[in-house]
Design a protein around this motif. Sequence first.
Motif, PDB file in Angstrom:
ATOM      1  N   LEU A   1       0.854  -1.185   0.000  1.00  0.00           N
ATOM      2  CA  LEU A   1       0.000   0.000   0.000  1.00  0.00           C
ATOM      3  C   LEU A   1       0.888   1.232   0.000  1.00  0.00           C
ATOM      4  CD1 LEU A   1      -2.985   1.169   0.490  1.00  0.00           C
ATOM      5  CD2 LEU A   1      -2.280   1.323   2.898  1.00  0.00           C
ATOM      6  N   LEU A   2       0.559   2.206  -0.850  1.00  0.00           N
ATOM      7  CA  LEU A   2       1.257   3.483  -0.814  1.00  0.00           C
ATOM      8  C   LEU A   2       0.248   4.587  -0.563  1.00  0.00           C
ATOM      9  CD1 LEU A   2       4.252   4.720  -2.791  1.00  0.00           C
ATOM     10  CD2 LEU A   2       2.292   6.242  -2.551  1.00  0.00           C
ATOM     11  N   TYR A   3       0.426   5.285   0.541  1.00  0.00           N
ATOM     12  CA  TYR A   3      -0.464   6.394   0.885  1.00  0.00           C
ATOM     13  C   TYR A   3       0.341   7.406   1.695  1.00  0.00           C
ATOM     14  CZ  TYR A   3      -5.041   8.557   1.631  1.00  0.00           C
ATOM     15  OH  TYR A   3      -6.117   9.417   1.623  1.00  0.00           O
ATOM     16  N   HIS A   4      -0.322   8.462   2.113  1.00  0.00           N
ATOM     17  CA  HIS A   4       0.400   9.544   2.775  1.00  0.00           C
ATOM     18  C   HIS A   4      -0.149   9.829   4.168  1.00  0.00           C
ATOM     19  CE1 HIS A   4      -3.076  11.832   1.539  1.00  0.00           C
ATOM     20  NE2 HIS A   4      -2.796  11.676   0.262  1.00  0.00           N
ATOM     21  N   THR A   5       0.168  10.985   4.674  1.00  0.00           N
ATOM     22  CA  THR A   5      -0.152  11.394   6.039  1.00  0.00           C
ATOM     23  C   THR A   5      -1.633  11.264   6.373  1.00  0.00           C
ATOM     24  OG1 THR A   5       1.675  12.964   5.808  1.00  0.00           O
ATOM     25  CG2 THR A   5       0.197  13.263   7.686  1.00  0.00           C
TER      26      THR A   5
ATOM     27  N   ILE B   1       8.893   7.668   1.127  1.00  0.00           N
ATOM     28  CA  ILE B   1       9.493   7.833  -0.196  1.00  0.00           C
ATOM     29  C   ILE B   1       9.739   9.294  -0.537  1.00  0.00           C
ATOM     30  CG2 ILE B   1       9.278   7.291  -2.655  1.00  0.00           C
ATOM     31  CD1 ILE B   1       9.544   4.854  -0.809  1.00  0.00           C
ATOM     32  N   ALA B   2       8.686  10.109  -0.450  1.00  0.00           N
ATOM     33  CA  ALA B   2       8.800  11.501  -0.880  1.00  0.00           C
ATOM     34  C   ALA B   2       7.788  12.341  -0.127  1.00  0.00           C
ATOM     35  CB  ALA B   2       8.588  11.610  -2.388  1.00  0.00           C
ATOM     36  N   GLN B   3       7.825  13.646  -0.356  1.00  0.00           N
ATOM     37  CA  GLN B   3       6.893  14.528   0.333  1.00  0.00           C
ATOM     38  C   GLN B   3       6.533  15.733  -0.525  1.00  0.00           C
ATOM     39  OE1 GLN B   3       9.287  15.514   3.819  1.00  0.00           O
ATOM     40  NE2 GLN B   3       9.738  17.532   2.992  1.00  0.00           N
ATOM     41  N   PHE B   4       5.356  16.291  -0.213  1.00  0.00           N
ATOM     42  CA  PHE B   4       4.891  17.560  -0.781  1.00  0.00           C
ATOM     43  C   PHE B   4       4.823  18.574   0.349  1.00  0.00           C
ATOM     44  CE2 PHE B   4       2.086  15.836  -4.488  1.00  0.00           C
ATOM     45  CZ  PHE B   4       3.195  15.790  -5.310  1.00  0.00           C
ATOM     46  N   ASP B   5       5.048  19.823   0.023  1.00  0.00           N
ATOM     47  CA  ASP B   5       4.841  20.895   0.988  1.00  0.00           C
ATOM     48  C   ASP B   5       3.593  21.688   0.626  1.00  0.00           C
ATOM     49  OD1 ASP B   5       7.022  20.501   2.645  1.00  0.00           O
ATOM     50  OD2 ASP B   5       8.347  21.744   1.415  1.00  0.00           O
ATOM     51  N   ASP B   6       2.853  22.085   1.649  1.00  0.00           N
ATOM     52  CA  ASP B   6       1.811  23.089   1.493  1.00  0.00           C
ATOM     53  C   ASP B   6       2.368  24.431   1.938  1.00  0.00           C
ATOM     54  OD1 ASP B   6      -0.349  21.853   0.355  1.00  0.00           O
ATOM     55  OD2 ASP B   6      -1.431  21.502   2.218  1.00  0.00           O
ATOM     56  N   VAL B   7       1.820  25.493   1.365  1.00  0.00           N
ATOM     57  CA  VAL B   7       2.125  26.842   1.819  1.00  0.00           C
ATOM     58  C   VAL B   7       0.820  27.504   2.243  1.00  0.00           C
ATOM     59  CG1 VAL B   7       4.153  27.088   0.353  1.00  0.00           C
ATOM     60  CG2 VAL B   7       1.927  27.774  -0.529  1.00  0.00           C
ATOM     61  N   ILE B   8       0.921  28.489   3.096  1.00  0.00           N
ATOM     62  CA  ILE B   8      -0.239  29.285   3.466  1.00  0.00           C
ATOM     63  C   ILE B   8      -0.223  30.538   2.595  1.00  0.00           C
ATOM     64  CG2 ILE B   8      -1.474  30.478   5.303  1.00  0.00           C
ATOM     65  CD1 ILE B   8      -1.247  27.419   5.607  1.00  0.00           C
ATOM     66  N   VAL B   9      -1.324  30.794   1.915  1.00  0.00           N
ATOM     67  CA  VAL B   9      -1.402  31.945   1.019  1.00  0.00           C
ATOM     68  C   VAL B   9      -2.564  32.849   1.415  1.00  0.00           C
ATOM     69  CG1 VAL B   9      -0.347  30.734  -0.932  1.00  0.00           C
ATOM     70  CG2 VAL B   9      -2.829  30.677  -0.648  1.00  0.00           C
TER      71      VAL B   9
ATOM     72  N   PHE C   1       4.668  10.577   1.798  1.00  0.00           N
ATOM     73  CA  PHE C   1       4.175   9.337   1.210  1.00  0.00           C
ATOM     74  C   PHE C   1       4.931   8.142   1.789  1.00  0.00           C
ATOM     75  CE2 PHE C   1       3.460  12.689  -1.875  1.00  0.00           C
ATOM     76  CZ  PHE C   1       2.126  12.512  -2.189  1.00  0.00           C
ATOM     77  N   ALA C   2       4.170   7.141   2.228  1.00  0.00           N
ATOM     78  CA  ALA C   2       4.767   5.977   2.881  1.00  0.00           C
ATOM     79  C   ALA C   2       4.308   4.690   2.211  1.00  0.00           C
ATOM     80  CB  ALA C   2       4.401   5.956   4.364  1.00  0.00           C
ATOM     81  N   VAL C   3       5.115   3.653   2.361  1.00  0.00           N
ATOM     82  CA  VAL C   3       4.816   2.320   1.826  1.00  0.00           C
ATOM     83  C   VAL C   3       4.553   1.377   2.987  1.00  0.00           C
ATOM     84  CG1 VAL C   3       5.643   0.386   0.438  1.00  0.00           C
ATOM     85  CG2 VAL C   3       6.288   2.730  -0.183  1.00  0.00           C
ATOM     86  N   TYR C   4       3.460   0.626   2.878  1.00  0.00           N
ATOM     87  CA  TYR C   4       3.066  -0.335   3.907  1.00  0.00           C
ATOM     88  C   TYR C   4       2.872  -1.712   3.289  1.00  0.00           C
ATOM     89  CZ  TYR C   4       1.699   3.946   6.435  1.00  0.00           C
ATOM     90  OH  TYR C   4       1.680   5.183   7.031  1.00  0.00           O
ATOM     91  N   GLY C   5       3.058  -2.733   4.101  1.00  0.00           N
ATOM     92  CA  GLY C   5       2.738  -4.094   3.707  1.00  0.00           C
ATOM     93  C   GLY C   5       1.701  -4.672   4.646  1.00  0.00           C
TER      94      GLY C   5
ATOM     95  N   LEU D   1      12.415  13.908  -2.498  1.00  0.00           N
ATOM     96  CA  LEU D   1      12.731  12.628  -1.870  1.00  0.00           C
ATOM     97  C   LEU D   1      12.785  12.775  -0.351  1.00  0.00           C
ATOM     98  CD1 LEU D   1      15.496  10.804  -3.958  1.00  0.00           C
ATOM     99  CD2 LEU D   1      13.156  10.063  -3.540  1.00  0.00           C
ATOM    100  N   SER D   2      12.184  11.817   0.325  1.00  0.00           N
ATOM    101  CA  SER D   2      12.181  11.803   1.793  1.00  0.00           C
ATOM    102  C   SER D   2      12.252  10.342   2.208  1.00  0.00           C
ATOM    103  CB  SER D   2      10.916  12.479   2.334  1.00  0.00           C
ATOM    104  OG  SER D   2      10.925  12.520   3.731  1.00  0.00           O
ATOM    105  N   LEU D   3      13.449   9.777   2.132  1.00  0.00           N
ATOM    106  CA  LEU D   3      13.637   8.334   2.249  1.00  0.00           C
ATOM    107  C   LEU D   3      13.938   7.907   3.677  1.00  0.00           C
ATOM    108  CD1 LEU D   3      15.807   7.917  -0.974  1.00  0.00           C
ATOM    109  CD2 LEU D   3      13.430   7.169  -0.683  1.00  0.00           C
ATOM    110  N   ARG D   4      13.110   6.977   4.166  1.00  0.00           N
ATOM    111  CA  ARG D   4      13.335   6.336   5.463  1.00  0.00           C
ATOM    112  C   ARG D   4      13.093   4.848   5.284  1.00  0.00           C
ATOM    113  NH1 ARG D   4      10.328  10.901   6.269  1.00  0.00           N
ATOM    114  NH2 ARG D   4      11.150  12.496   7.683  1.00  0.00           N
TER     115      ARG D   4
END
Length: 318
Positions: free
Chosen positions: A97-101, A125-133, A254-258, A294-297
């Motif tokens: 499974l690949l999903y995020h926060t 695996i990786a990440q997105f940033d939000d900004v406040i506008v 984004f994270a990977v689960y089994g 990339l945000s690898l752990r």
Amino acid sequence: MSVMGCLRAGGLVLAAISITAGVTTVEAQQIDYPVDTVRIVVPANPGGGTDTDARLFAEYLGKYTGAKVAVVNQFAGGGVVAAQTVASGKPDGSELLLYHTSVHVANLTGTWPFGHEDFTALATIAQFDDVIVARVDAPYDTLSGLIKYAKDHPGEVTFGSQLGGTTEIKGMAIAVASEDTLRVVDAGSESDRTTALLGEQVDAIPMGVNNAQQYVEAGQLKVLAVLNETANPFAPEWPTASSQGVDLSFPLVFAVYGPPDLDQAAIVAIDQVIARMKEDPDAEKDFMRAKQVLSLRDSKEIGPFLEKEHDFVSSFIE
């Protein structure tokens, strides 16, 4: 077909619904994966950031192991079907499974019966940033300025978010920093929030970096802060919340689960894939082209990270 060959210029959309990665070089065979075919199940529709991340990870998983990797999109039930598929899947590494926060938000609000502890957490695996506008005519230029303005004008400032998602958590965190003088309201998806902001129905919203750049360049919006403790590489000139004294760092990771009780051989293999990605200069380039950082752990590092992420989300959900 290469995943990167499917990426449209300037966007994140991938043409194919699924891919197979079957590179059989000597390098790829160095990692022994316990099965020959892998399905990465994604609780999201094709074309978005989650789907993009899954396809890029599938490319490298196949490249390093020689396995055939397919991405399967299952958004039915708000992603519950995808979670169920992997939670009840064979523990041999054939389904991931690949999903995020949002996994924390979905579980804590009762949308999902599954939380991160119901799976074997493998990697980020990786990440997105939000900004406040805010609109360019707003009487504040920074997130700290917005918070001060809200304190000076209690109840007058509205923050548009999407209730039940990570943007609501971000809004609630800013509301707490304003001592609850800022109101968080439901303004829907990012496109809906943007319309509400430009239409002066709300005063500030969270927005992805890529979209924010377009509106800043058009002179319609200004960025108050990046919600990360480090600068965003696609807009390094924008200030972080931390640099303004606001303790708010909440990227979408984004994270990977089994499945539970995943075969140890699969865990070891994924760890080796993550280690290889850290050393592969093409990995960072490919993710950067897709507007991802990339945000690898690995499996040893992801546990403490998910607990911290979960605790942050849960602190705002009663």
